[in-house]
Design a protein around this motif. Sequence first.
Motif, PDB file in Angstrom:
ATOM      1  N   CYS A  13       0.828  -1.218   0.000  1.00  0.00           N
ATOM      2  CA  CYS A  13       0.000   0.000   0.000  1.00  0.00           C
ATOM      3  C   CYS A  13       0.856   1.259   0.000  1.00  0.00           C
ATOM      4  CB  CYS A  13      -0.953   0.019   1.190  1.00  0.00           C
ATOM      5  SG  CYS A  13      -2.217  -1.283   1.181  1.00  0.00           S
ATOM      6  N   ARG A  14       1.372   1.625   1.163  1.00  0.00           N
ATOM      7  CA  ARG A  14       2.046   2.918   1.324  1.00  0.00           C
ATOM      8  C   ARG A  14       3.411   2.986   0.653  1.00  0.00           C
ATOM      9  NH1 ARG A  14       1.703   3.036   7.684  1.00  0.00           N
ATOM     10  NH2 ARG A  14       2.062   0.839   7.246  1.00  0.00           N
ATOM     11  N   MET A  88       7.038   4.611   6.964  1.00  0.00           N
ATOM     12  CA  MET A  88       5.748   5.291   6.869  1.00  0.00           C
ATOM     13  C   MET A  88       5.128   5.597   8.234  1.00  0.00           C
ATOM     14  SD  MET A  88       5.185   5.739   3.676  1.00  0.00           S
ATOM     15  CE  MET A  88       6.850   5.728   3.067  1.00  0.00           C
ATOM     16  N   ASP A  89       5.516   4.842   9.261  1.00  0.00           N
ATOM     17  CA  ASP A  89       4.975   5.116  10.598  1.00  0.00           C
ATOM     18  C   ASP A  89       5.992   4.703  11.663  1.00  0.00           C
ATOM     19  OD1 ASP A  89       4.625   2.313  11.155  1.00  0.00           O
ATOM     20  OD2 ASP A  89       2.610   2.368  10.317  1.00  0.00           O
ATOM     21  N   VAL A 121       1.902   8.007   8.497  1.00  0.00           N
ATOM     22  CA  VAL A 121       1.032   7.851   7.331  1.00  0.00           C
ATOM     23  C   VAL A 121       0.112   6.678   7.665  1.00  0.00           C
ATOM     24  CG1 VAL A 121       0.888   7.294   4.878  1.00  0.00           C
ATOM     25  CG2 VAL A 121       2.820   8.656   5.717  1.00  0.00           C
ATOM     26  N   PRO A 122      -1.201   6.917   7.783  1.00  0.00           N
ATOM     27  CA  PRO A 122      -2.112   5.815   8.121  1.00  0.00           C
ATOM     28  C   PRO A 122      -2.092   4.727   7.043  1.00  0.00           C
ATOM     29  CG  PRO A 122      -3.251   7.945   8.167  1.00  0.00           C
ATOM     30  CD  PRO A 122      -1.896   8.179   7.578  1.00  0.00           C
ATOM     31  N   ASP A 123      -2.234   3.492   7.472  1.00  0.00           N
ATOM     32  CA  ASP A 123      -2.210   2.364   6.542  1.00  0.00           C
ATOM     33  C   ASP A 123      -3.592   2.199   5.914  1.00  0.00           C
ATOM     34  OD1 ASP A 123      -1.982  -0.040   5.201  1.00  0.00           O
ATOM     35  OD2 ASP A 123      -0.861  -1.019   6.818  1.00  0.00           O
ATOM     36  N   THR A 133      -3.916   8.748   2.099  1.00  0.00           N
ATOM     37  CA  THR A 133      -2.556   8.217   2.048  1.00  0.00           C
ATOM     38  C   THR A 133      -1.784   8.857   0.903  1.00  0.00           C
ATOM     39  OG1 THR A 133      -3.223   6.147   3.070  1.00  0.00           O
ATOM     40  CG2 THR A 133      -1.178   6.116   1.795  1.00  0.00           C
ATOM     41  N   TYR A 134      -2.413   8.969  -0.263  1.00  0.00           N
ATOM     42  CA  TYR A 134      -1.748   9.595  -1.407  1.00  0.00           C
ATOM     43  C   TYR A 134      -1.394  11.051  -1.097  1.00  0.00           C
ATOM     44  CZ  TYR A 134      -0.754  11.471  -5.984  1.00  0.00           C
ATOM     45  OH  TYR A 134      -0.136  12.097  -7.030  1.00  0.00           O
TER      46      TYR A 134
END
Length: 154
Positions: A13-14, A88-89, A121-123, A133-134
């Motif tokens: 995803c991220r 990302m987190d 950045v939330p998953d 996220t984008y």
Amino acid sequence: MINVLFVCLGNICRSPMAEAFFRRLVKKENLSNKIAVDSAATSSWQIGFPPHEGTLNILKKYNISSNGLIGRKLRKEDFRKFDYIIGMDESNIKNIYRITGKSNHPKIIRLLDLTKYRKDVPDPFFTGDFDETYRLVSSGCRALLNKIRWEQNL
């Protein structure tokens, strides 16, 4: 060559979204001959899989190529290869420290710490909000490129 690695939990995803966005940004700035981009996971769940459908849809929406995006796991040797390792987190950051054996190293950065947001950045695998996220990933990637340009005199 300056090597940048984006890391999230599953690499579906991220981090592949960030890889694809950053790769396009680097190309647009004519820096493809100076900056290489990759992504990886801290888990083994999605190794060998393409990005999540939600990530692919967002990339398609913004006309960003998803070519070559396949899930892989972060390896200890990635610490030597990459100049910037971007989590990302906070959980990703802790896992990057554990996998690489390098705690609090300046090359390991939480993406949004480079922005005004200074948060995770939330998953979207769990939130379902690939648009948010984008938005956050694109902001973080722009800030990262500015950091690299300044630090590397590009």
